[in-house]
Design a protein around this motif. Structure first.
Motif, PDB file in Angstrom:
ATOM      1  N   SER A   1     -25.237  24.954 -13.368  1.00 36.20           N
ATOM      2  CA  SER A   1     -24.430  24.384 -14.530  1.00 36.20           C
ATOM      3  C   SER A   1     -23.570  25.194 -15.113  1.00 36.20           C
ATOM      4  O   SER A   1     -22.565  24.977 -15.423  1.00 36.20           O
ATOM      5  CB  SER A   1     -25.356  23.366 -15.274  1.00 36.20           C
TER       6      SER A   1
ATOM      7  N   ARG B   1     -22.170  28.763 -12.603  1.00 33.68           N
ATOM      8  CA  ARG B   1     -21.304  28.574 -11.394  1.00 33.68           C
ATOM      9  C   ARG B   1     -19.980  27.494 -12.052  1.00 33.68           C
ATOM     10  O   ARG B   1     -18.955  27.685 -12.000  1.00 33.68           O
ATOM     11  CB  ARG B   1     -21.946  27.783 -10.243  1.00 33.68           C
ATOM     12  N   ASP B   2     -20.500  26.409 -12.610  1.00 35.60           N
ATOM     13  CA  ASP B   2     -19.790  25.507 -13.173  1.00 35.60           C
ATOM     14  C   ASP B   2     -19.083  25.689 -14.498  1.00 35.60           C
ATOM     15  O   ASP B   2     -18.312  25.010 -15.082  1.00 35.60           O
ATOM     16  CB  ASP B   2     -20.383  24.025 -13.372  1.00 35.60           C
TER      17      ASP B   2
ATOM     18  N   ASP C   1     -20.407  24.802 -17.639  1.00 33.65           N
ATOM     19  CA  ASP C   1     -20.595  23.694 -18.125  1.00 33.65           C
ATOM     20  C   ASP C   1     -21.079  23.816 -19.469  1.00 33.65           C
ATOM     21  O   ASP C   1     -22.226  23.890 -19.832  1.00 33.65           O
ATOM     22  CB  ASP C   1     -21.445  22.628 -17.462  1.00 33.65           C
TER      23      ASP C   1
ATOM     24  N   GLN D   1     -14.242  30.746 -13.431  1.00 32.46           N
ATOM     25  CA  GLN D   1     -14.404  30.086 -12.136  1.00 32.46           C
ATOM     26  C   GLN D   1     -13.709  30.633 -10.756  1.00 32.46           C
ATOM     27  O   GLN D   1     -14.619  30.705  -9.970  1.00 32.46           O
ATOM     28  CB  GLN D   1     -14.005  28.466 -12.327  1.00 32.46           C
TER      29      GLN D   1
END
Length: 302
Positions: A222, A225-226, A228, A257
């Protein structure tokens, strides 16, 4: 399988018991989605071969099945497997539970338990910028227990500033193991992300020596990678170099990203070219993903 709280795993500490419970749960669920049709034999016995000694025939099994089976003993190994765990500083993320390192230790413990059931020989290597732990490759019960103890110590040790030397370690492993083996790597592969030449030279070295390679790319999906994060000011710190960047997520998210996706794409592409199994292992997704990938690769080596 029910998701484990990695923080509680570190507090509980008994990896041997946890690994056994997870393996038993995994085996029970093998014929359920998403592993329907996947099976594996755990070798506690083998068929008796005419002419060999009858000393180790299991007569209780003969009484139940009317077939002659011989008990397997520790020295009867089917596979030699080397478990490699990256213990550099980036593997201690998230810091609240040493997430990636804790996940890797418990995942390695589950594989050691699987191999114990199948009389496979296993070794453990932990490395950062140097090799920190390295055991022999054996299948005895005492040796497997020692691996559990080493994993427990590794999982609970305090973080220090340690860089990663994945490539150097893989070259050392390739030079030190002589029989065809399975090399299983747990790492986030965060070493010279802008130039993977050294890492893939080391992986080629393993493949050239006829070893099979399985990489579990360990991430906290999360955030790593994202990206978030809540929209507020953060101070992002490189845990290996100490470099700091102050920013709000929206200011750097697109650039981050793009770079990360390019890195992962190159990793996966190169592994495919070298016929190396590459498995994304999100620490929030449990351990079935690890055991299924391992057993699939093991079956292909028979």
């Amino acid at each position: 399988m029910e998701k484990l709280d990695l923080g509680k795993v570190r507090e509980y500490g008994n990896l041997e018991l946890l690994a056994r419970q997870m393996v038993e749960g995994f085996i029970t669920g093998l014929h359920k989605s998403p592993f329907h049709g996947f099976s594996v034999e755990f070798a506690e016995h083998r068929l008796y071969n005419a002419g060999e000694s009858t000393k180790h025939i299991d007569w209780k099994v003969f009484g139940k099945t009317d077939r002659l089976f011989v008990k397997r003993y520790e020295e009867e190994t089917n596979l030699r497997c080397h478990l490699l765990i990256d213990s550099s500083s980036s593997m201690y993320y998230p810091a609240k539970n040493n997430g990636k390192l804790t996940f890797s230790c418990l995942a390695a413990a589950t594989l050691a338990n699987l191999m114990k059931k199948q009389r496979d020989a296993v070794s453990l290597t932990a490395f950062s910028d140097k090799i920190e732990v390295q055991t022999a490759v054996k299948s005895t019960g005492g040796h497997i227990h020692q691996i559990y103890l080493e994993l427990e110590k590794l999982m609970t040790q305090q973080q220090t500033n340690k860089t990663s030397a994945v490539a150097e370690t893989l070259h050392l492993i390739a030079d030190s193991i002589h029989k065809r083996s399975l090399v299983v790597i747990f790492s986030d592969m965060f070493e010279k992300m802008d130039d993977l030449t050294a890492i893939f030279s080391a992986l080629q070295h393993l493949k050239h020596n006829k070893h099979e390679v399985l990489i579990f790319h360990v991430t906290e999906h999360s955030t790593e990678r994202d990206f978030d994060f809540d929209e507020r000011p953060y101070e992002f710190i490189d845990v290996e170099t100490g470099e700091k960047v102050r920013a709000q997520p929206s200011q750097v998210k697109d650039q981050y990203q793009t770079a990360v996706q390019s890195f992962y794409k190159d990793l996966r592409l190169k592994c495919g070219q070298y016929k190396i199994d590459f498995v994304e292992a999100d620490i929030n997704q449990g351990f079935d993903q690890v055991m299924a990938a391992f057993l699939t690769r093991r079956a292909k080596m028979k």
